[in-house]
Design a protein around this motif. Structure first.
Motif, PDB file in Angstrom:
ATOM      1  N   ALA A 169       0.792  -1.231   0.000  1.00 52.16           N
ATOM      2  CA  ALA A 169       0.000   0.000   0.000  1.00 52.16           C
ATOM      3  C   ALA A 169       0.825   1.281   0.000  1.00 52.16           C
ATOM      4  O   ALA A 169       0.256   2.366   0.123  1.00 52.16           O
ATOM      5  N   HIS A 170       2.143   1.200  -0.155  1.00 53.30           N
ATOM      6  CA  HIS A 170       2.914   2.440  -0.160  1.00 53.30           C
ATOM      7  C   HIS A 170       3.083   2.975  -1.584  1.00 53.30           C
ATOM      8  O   HIS A 170       2.726   2.313  -2.551  1.00 53.30           O
ATOM      9  N   ASN A 171       3.599   4.174  -1.678  1.00 56.02           N
ATOM     10  CA  ASN A 171       3.805   4.833  -2.969  1.00 56.02           C
ATOM     11  C   ASN A 171       4.985   4.182  -3.682  1.00 56.02           C
ATOM     12  O   ASN A 171       6.145   4.455  -3.376  1.00 56.02           O
ATOM     13  N   PHE A 172       4.688   3.329  -4.662  1.00 58.23           N
ATOM     14  CA  PHE A 172       5.742   2.576  -5.330  1.00 58.23           C
ATOM     15  C   PHE A 172       6.671   3.461  -6.146  1.00 58.23           C
ATOM     16  O   PHE A 172       7.854   3.157  -6.300  1.00 58.23           O
ATOM     17  N   TYR A 173       6.150   4.537  -6.683  1.00 59.60           N
ATOM     18  CA  TYR A 173       6.983   5.422  -7.508  1.00 59.60           C
ATOM     19  C   TYR A 173       8.004   6.159  -6.643  1.00 59.60           C
ATOM     20  O   TYR A 173       9.087   6.512  -7.101  1.00 59.60           O
ATOM     21  N   GLY A 174       7.648   6.405  -5.401  1.00 58.28           N
ATOM     22  CA  GLY A 174       8.584   7.011  -4.466  1.00 58.28           C
ATOM     23  C   GLY A 174       8.202   8.413  -4.052  1.00 58.28           C
ATOM     24  O   GLY A 174       7.907   9.261  -4.903  1.00 58.28           O
ATOM     25  N   ASP A 175       8.181   8.656  -2.755  1.00 59.42           N
ATOM     26  CA  ASP A 175       8.037  10.016  -2.247  1.00 59.42           C
ATOM     27  C   ASP A 175       9.346  10.756  -2.487  1.00 59.42           C
ATOM     28  O   ASP A 175      10.437  10.193  -2.329  1.00 59.42           O
ATOM     29  N   LEU A 176       9.244  12.021  -2.842  1.00 63.39           N
ATOM     30  CA  LEU A 176      10.446  12.778  -3.190  1.00 63.39           C
ATOM     31  C   LEU A 176      11.434  12.834  -2.032  1.00 63.39           C
ATOM     32  O   LEU A 176      12.649  12.763  -2.238  1.00 63.39           O
ATOM     33  N   GLU A 177      10.937  12.952  -0.814  1.00 64.60           N
ATOM     34  CA  GLU A 177      11.833  12.993   0.346  1.00 64.60           C
ATOM     35  C   GLU A 177      12.577  11.675   0.516  1.00 64.60           C
ATOM     36  O   GLU A 177      13.769  11.662   0.863  1.00 64.60           O
ATOM     37  N   ASP A 178      11.888  10.568   0.294  1.00 65.45           N
ATOM     38  CA  ASP A 178      12.546   9.269   0.409  1.00 65.45           C
ATOM     39  C   ASP A 178      13.610   9.085  -0.664  1.00 65.45           C
ATOM     40  O   ASP A 178      14.679   8.520  -0.415  1.00 65.45           O
ATOM     41  N   LEU A 179      13.317   9.547  -1.867  1.00 65.28           N
ATOM     42  CA  LEU A 179      14.305   9.441  -2.940  1.00 65.28           C
ATOM     43  C   LEU A 179      15.556  10.247  -2.607  1.00 65.28           C
ATOM     44  O   LEU A 179      16.682   9.808  -2.863  1.00 65.28           O
ATOM     45  N   ASP A 180      15.371  11.434  -2.038  1.00 61.97           N
ATOM     46  CA  ASP A 180      16.509  12.266  -1.646  1.00 61.97           C
ATOM     47  C   ASP A 180      17.325  11.618  -0.528  1.00 61.97           C
ATOM     48  O   ASP A 180      18.539  11.818  -0.432  1.00 61.97           O
ATOM     49  N   ALA A 181      16.652  10.842   0.307  1.00 62.63           N
ATOM     50  CA  ALA A 181      17.318  10.299   1.489  1.00 62.63           C
ATOM     51  C   ALA A 181      18.188   9.084   1.182  1.00 62.63           C
ATOM     52  O   ALA A 181      18.976   8.656   2.035  1.00 62.63           O
TER      53      ALA A 181
END
Length: 459
Positions: A188-200
């Motif tokens: 159920a999570h955002n598969f494309y990726g949250d921008l903050e997670d991608l930065d981290a």
């Protein structure tokens, strides 16, 4: 990658049908895909499927890691890593893998799905050894640098902005629905990726991810096309055989509880000009009799001009111009390995209310009773779709099923059992499946609400 995609689409358009020289061991109307399956000492699953109808070869490497089990707080990481795989390896510099394939007359691509990440090349048959060497080279080790990571973080974030955040109906419903219909974070999570997670994401994250999931004992290699079996085995052993295996972590629990109550959600979209609706039902467990029954119900309800929802919503009521959908929007009903939804979606006129649309859908669902004639027609449609999948794009569909069945079932030869499984389905099983899985309490309805310029809400 635009040039690659254009070439890939061209191949899809011009692809030949399913190989005509398949052995007919099961009767004149059944196919038999040749399958040789074995495992290297390091755990790499190898599937060889010769086909001499065209002088081409496909190399497809599938890794048993997808959106579903990427690390928490690193949403989109599986997709980010797909991009990293083109940034250079031990013997090929940045983007040289792409150049190598194109200069040898081939096309390539990669994708991230729910339960796997795949990479493939379609090349002239005499370039098979070159492609095996290249794929083994990047499985053996990537050029993991901070520069490459920072660059690809920017590429993926821009992709999210272009394809989802700044696009009308962006992410609808393929990205949105799993987040609404499922309850387990992994589904159920955002598969494309949250921008903050991608930065981290850090360099250490990338190295750990590669060393863990991009190992031979977490992968399957499918080779399809015009090739010599003994030479292919020799090359595979030479290039892949000494890549070390990894200690794989225990896979997380990705199961979903039985849904007992209908869910409804609204997504506001300032870029949309019409409302849209997606309706999803949780699927039966994969490979069960009910699973095959749902595959046939998909044919009856959604696929083709004679589908019941198409006839009701388009032909009879004119609420929409098209109903699309199916099982697994990121692939097909066979190439996933976890909870999934059967789903359909459409846009509809601003003058039509949500209640009118749902009422029309309910009329179809509540009156759905499968007869032997309906079942026979569904099997014909499914068989046609299956043959299209197997023969399309010079055999890429065949490579896809062989690799995923090896990864998920340790049994790529089950590709030859699919048609038989559908033929086992009875009208009684179909109606039982309708009652259990197409019930209102098992569905999720997601509506896109267009924020019109005059602030009128059509629903």
């Amino acid at each position: 990658m635009k040039k690659i995609m254009k070439l890939f689409l061209l191949l899809m358009i011009t692809s030949s049908g399913f190989a005509q020289n398949q052995q007919q061991s099961s009767g004149p109307n059944e196919y038999n895909v040749p399958v040789e399956y074995y495992t290297l000492d390091n755990g790499l699953k190898v599937i060889l499927s010769p086909d001499e109808t065209a002088p081409t070869a496909i190399v497809a490497v599938y890794y048993n890691i997808g959106f579903r089990i990427e690390p928490k707080d690193r949403t989109g990481f599986a997709h980010l890593f797909e991009h990293m795989m083109f940034q250079g390896s031990q013997n090929l510099g940045k983007m040289e893998f792409i150049k190598l394939v194109q200069e040898n007359g081939g096309v390539l691509n990669g994708s991230t799905r729910f339960d796997f990440t795949n990479y493939f090349e379609i090349v002239p048959a005499n370039k098979l050894e070159t492609m095996l060497w290249a794929e083994a080279d990047r499985m053996r080790g990537l050029d993991i640098t901070q520069e490459n990571l920072t660059n690809q973080q920017g590429v993926v974030k821009n992709e999210v902005k272009v394809n989802v955040l700044n696009q009308p109906y962006g992410g609808f419903p393929w990205l949105d629905m799993p987040q609404y219909a499922n309850t387990n974070w992994y589904n159920a999570h955002n598969f494309y990726g949250d921008l903050e997670d991608l930065d981290a994401a850090t360099l250490e994250d990338v190295e750990s991810f590669f060393n863990t999931y991009y190992s031979p004992n977490n992968a399957a290699l499918a080779v399809v096309g015009d090739f010599d079996m003994e030479k292919a085995k020799q090359w595979i052993k030479e290039y892949f055989g000494d890549i070390p295996a990894a200690d794989l972590p225990k896979k997380p629990d990705i199961s979903e509880p039985r849904q007992e109550k209908e869910k409804q959600f609204v997504k506001n979209d300032s870029l949309a000009n019409k409302p849209a609706m997606a309706i999803a039902y949780h699927m039966p467990e994969r490979n069960t009799p009910e699973y095959y029954a749902m595959g046939l119900l998909n044919q009856i309800l959604v696929q083709g001009d004679n589908a019941l929802l198409q006839k009701k919503l388009v032909d009879e009521l004119g609420y929409t111009s098209n109903v699309s959908g199916g099982i697994n929007y990121l692939g097909n009903m066979f190439n996933y390995n976890g909870p999934m939804q059967f789903m359909f979606n459409f846009t509809y006129d601003n003058e039509t209310s949500k209640e009118q649309v749902v009422t029309a859908v309910d009329e179809v669902m509540n009156n759905l009773k499968i007869t032997p004639e309906m079942l026979d027609n569904a099997i014909v449609k499914m068989r046609s779709q299956l043959y299209d999948d197997l023969g399309g794009t010079f055999g890429l569909g065949r490579a896809d099923l062989l690799a995923t069945f090896a990864l998920f079932d340790d049994d790529p030869a089950r590709i030859n059992e699919l048609e038989g499984e559908f033929k086992k389905v009875t009208p009684e099983l179909m109606n039982k499946t309708v009652s259990e899985y197409l019930r209102r309490s098992n569905r999720t309805i997601l509506t896109v609400n267009p924020l019109l310029a005059n602030n009128e809400n059509p629903n």
